[in-house]
Design a protein around this motif. Sequence first.
Motif, PDB file in Angstrom:
ATOM      1  N   VAL A  10     -21.907  18.960   8.108  1.00 52.64           N
ATOM      2  CA  VAL A  10     -21.705  18.270   6.841  1.00 52.64           C
ATOM      3  C   VAL A  10     -20.280  18.531   6.366  1.00 52.64           C
ATOM      4  O   VAL A  10     -19.661  19.538   6.717  1.00 52.64           O
ATOM      5  CB  VAL A  10     -22.699  18.696   5.724  1.00 52.64           C
ATOM      6  CG1 VAL A  10     -24.118  18.321   6.088  1.00 52.64           C
ATOM      7  CG2 VAL A  10     -22.592  20.153   5.396  1.00 52.64           C
ATOM      8  N   TYR A  13     -18.917  19.931  -0.544  1.00 48.49           N
ATOM      9  CA  TYR A  13     -19.843  20.757  -1.311  1.00 48.49           C
ATOM     10  C   TYR A  13     -21.133  20.022  -1.663  1.00 48.49           C
ATOM     11  O   TYR A  13     -22.225  20.577  -1.542  1.00 48.49           O
ATOM     12  CB  TYR A  13     -19.134  21.242  -2.582  1.00 48.49           C
ATOM     13  CG  TYR A  13     -19.931  22.242  -3.359  1.00 48.49           C
ATOM     14  CD1 TYR A  13     -20.136  23.516  -2.859  1.00 48.49           C
ATOM     15  CD2 TYR A  13     -20.487  21.917  -4.590  1.00 48.49           C
ATOM     16  CE1 TYR A  13     -20.880  24.453  -3.566  1.00 48.49           C
ATOM     17  CE2 TYR A  13     -21.223  22.839  -5.304  1.00 48.49           C
ATOM     18  CZ  TYR A  13     -21.413  24.114  -4.788  1.00 48.49           C
ATOM     19  OH  TYR A  13     -22.148  25.021  -5.477  1.00 48.49           O
ATOM     20  N   GLU A  14     -21.026  18.764  -2.070  1.00 48.33           N
ATOM     21  CA  GLU A  14     -22.223  18.020  -2.474  1.00 48.33           C
ATOM     22  C   GLU A  14     -23.184  17.846  -1.303  1.00 48.33           C
ATOM     23  O   GLU A  14     -24.390  18.039  -1.447  1.00 48.33           O
ATOM     24  CB  GLU A  14     -21.848  16.643  -3.067  1.00 48.33           C
ATOM     25  CG  GLU A  14     -21.226  16.709  -4.452  1.00 48.33           C
ATOM     26  CD  GLU A  14     -19.771  17.193  -4.445  1.00 48.33           C
ATOM     27  OE1 GLU A  14     -19.097  17.089  -3.378  1.00 48.33           O
ATOM     28  OE2 GLU A  14     -19.308  17.678  -5.489  1.00 48.33           O
ATOM     29  N   LYS A  15     -22.655  17.506  -0.134  1.00 44.04           N
ATOM     30  CA  LYS A  15     -23.506  17.334   1.050  1.00 44.04           C
ATOM     31  C   LYS A  15     -24.142  18.670   1.441  1.00 44.04           C
ATOM     32  O   LYS A  15     -25.301  18.724   1.844  1.00 44.04           O
ATOM     33  CB  LYS A  15     -22.701  16.778   2.229  1.00 44.04           C
ATOM     34  CG  LYS A  15     -22.248  15.366   2.010  1.00 44.04           C
ATOM     35  CD  LYS A  15     -23.396  14.386   2.152  1.00 44.04           C
ATOM     36  CE  LYS A  15     -22.902  12.969   2.092  1.00 44.04           C
ATOM     37  NZ  LYS A  15     -23.967  12.010   1.872  1.00 44.04           N
ATOM     38  N   LEU A  17     -24.944  21.096  -0.597  1.00 41.19           N
ATOM     39  CA  LEU A  17     -26.034  21.344  -1.541  1.00 41.19           C
ATOM     40  C   LEU A  17     -27.261  20.494  -1.223  1.00 41.19           C
ATOM     41  O   LEU A  17     -28.388  20.975  -1.309  1.00 41.19           O
ATOM     42  CB  LEU A  17     -25.584  21.066  -2.976  1.00 41.19           C
ATOM     43  CG  LEU A  17     -24.641  22.076  -3.614  1.00 41.19           C
ATOM     44  CD1 LEU A  17     -24.323  21.661  -5.038  1.00 41.19           C
ATOM     45  CD2 LEU A  17     -25.213  23.478  -3.566  1.00 41.19           C
ATOM     46  N   GLU A  18     -27.037  19.234  -0.854  1.00 34.69           N
ATOM     47  CA  GLU A  18     -28.160  18.349  -0.516  1.00 34.69           C
ATOM     48  C   GLU A  18     -29.007  18.959   0.591  1.00 34.69           C
ATOM     49  O   GLU A  18     -30.231  18.989   0.501  1.00 34.69           O
ATOM     50  CB  GLU A  18     -27.644  16.980  -0.049  1.00 34.69           C
ATOM     51  CG  GLU A  18     -27.207  16.070  -1.162  1.00 34.69           C
ATOM     52  CD  GLU A  18     -26.622  14.761  -0.618  1.00 34.69           C
ATOM     53  OE1 GLU A  18     -26.991  14.356   0.511  1.00 34.69           O
ATOM     54  OE2 GLU A  18     -25.792  14.161  -1.324  1.00 34.69           O
ATOM     55  N   ILE A  19     -28.361  19.442   1.623  1.00 33.66           N
ATOM     56  CA  ILE A  19     -29.098  19.979   2.779  1.00 33.66           C
ATOM     57  C   ILE A  19     -29.768  21.307   2.442  1.00 33.66           C
ATOM     58  O   ILE A  19     -30.923  21.521   2.786  1.00 33.66           O
ATOM     59  CB  ILE A  19     -28.138  20.154   3.972  1.00 33.66           C
ATOM     60  CG1 ILE A  19     -27.799  18.775   4.507  1.00 33.66           C
ATOM     61  CG2 ILE A  19     -28.764  21.035   5.038  1.00 33.66           C
ATOM     62  CD1 ILE A  19     -27.252  18.719   5.875  1.00 33.66           C
ATOM     63  N   THR A  20     -29.064  22.194   1.770  1.00 35.41           N
ATOM     64  CA  THR A  20     -29.609  23.541   1.557  1.00 35.41           C
ATOM     65  C   THR A  20     -30.570  23.620   0.380  1.00 35.41           C
ATOM     66  O   THR A  20     -31.335  24.571   0.292  1.00 35.41           O
ATOM     67  CB  THR A  20     -28.485  24.573   1.376  1.00 35.41           C
ATOM     68  OG1 THR A  20     -27.646  24.160   0.297  1.00 35.41           O
ATOM     69  CG2 THR A  20     -27.673  24.722   2.650  1.00 35.41           C
ATOM     70  N   ASN A  21     -30.572  22.634  -0.491  1.00 36.33           N
ATOM     71  CA  ASN A  21     -31.491  22.669  -1.637  1.00 36.33           C
ATOM     72  C   ASN A  21     -32.806  21.944  -1.380  1.00 36.33           C
ATOM     73  O   ASN A  21     -33.656  21.877  -2.252  1.00 36.33           O
ATOM     74  CB  ASN A  21     -30.824  22.073  -2.889  1.00 36.33           C
ATOM     75  CG  ASN A  21     -29.820  23.038  -3.494  1.00 36.33           C
ATOM     76  OD1 ASN A  21     -29.864  24.233  -3.237  1.00 36.33           O
ATOM     77  ND2 ASN A  21     -28.909  22.514  -4.278  1.00 36.33           N
ATOM     78  N   LEU A  22     -32.970  21.408  -0.186  1.00 38.54           N
ATOM     79  CA  LEU A  22     -34.190  20.674   0.113  1.00 38.54           C
ATOM     80  C   LEU A  22     -35.409  21.586   0.202  1.00 38.54           C
ATOM     81  O   LEU A  22     -36.513  21.170  -0.087  1.00 38.54           O
ATOM     82  CB  LEU A  22     -34.036  19.909   1.446  1.00 38.54           C
ATOM     83  CG  LEU A  22     -33.040  18.767   1.436  1.00 38.54           C
ATOM     84  CD1 LEU A  22     -32.912  18.164   2.832  1.00 38.54           C
ATOM     85  CD2 LEU A  22     -33.440  17.703   0.429  1.00 38.54           C
ATOM     86  N   GLN A  27     -34.679  24.213   7.312  1.00 42.82           N
ATOM     87  CA  GLN A  27     -33.477  24.856   6.779  1.00 42.82           C
ATOM     88  C   GLN A  27     -32.674  25.483   7.923  1.00 42.82           C
ATOM     89  O   GLN A  27     -33.255  25.946   8.902  1.00 42.82           O
ATOM     90  CB  GLN A  27     -33.859  25.965   5.792  1.00 42.82           C
ATOM     91  CG  GLN A  27     -34.345  25.470   4.464  1.00 42.82           C
ATOM     92  CD  GLN A  27     -33.216  24.937   3.601  1.00 42.82           C
ATOM     93  OE1 GLN A  27     -32.241  25.622   3.361  1.00 42.82           O
ATOM     94  NE2 GLN A  27     -33.353  23.717   3.165  1.00 42.82           N
TER      95      GLN A  27
END
Length: 131
Positions: A10, A13-15, A17-22, A27
């Motif tokens: 990725v 930063y936004e991408k 967060l998208e992946i790790t906050n799922l 994970q």
Amino acid sequence: MVPSIERRYVQGYEKFLEITNLGSPEQPNYVLFTGTKLPDTGKSWCSDCVEAEPFIETGFADAPQGTILLTVEVGNRAFWKDPNCPFRTNRCTRLKVLPTLVKWRTEKRLEGDQLLNSDLIEMLLSDVDAD
């Protein structure tokens, strides 16, 4: 031969967060933070990241089956050097240097020159958390 690790990439930063906050079972086990690759060279602007890359590859060569490595390109040099860069200030990442390899959701990490040692990388990968 079946690769033992699944690689994901990725940018930004936004991408990240998208992946790790799922919170999904998919994970990543490990997250590698590195400088963004330059389009003209295909290499990171971060010379330490370029230097560490072969050691990281060697360290992950015998990673356990099912290992998921997420490589996060943090952005350009100016973004990274900003003291308010979210990768520096976020309590989950708290990055000080690039490259940084983190065993995700733990305090275990290798930073900078530590990533020039394949043995340290293999030790991080073979570390088994006691449940």
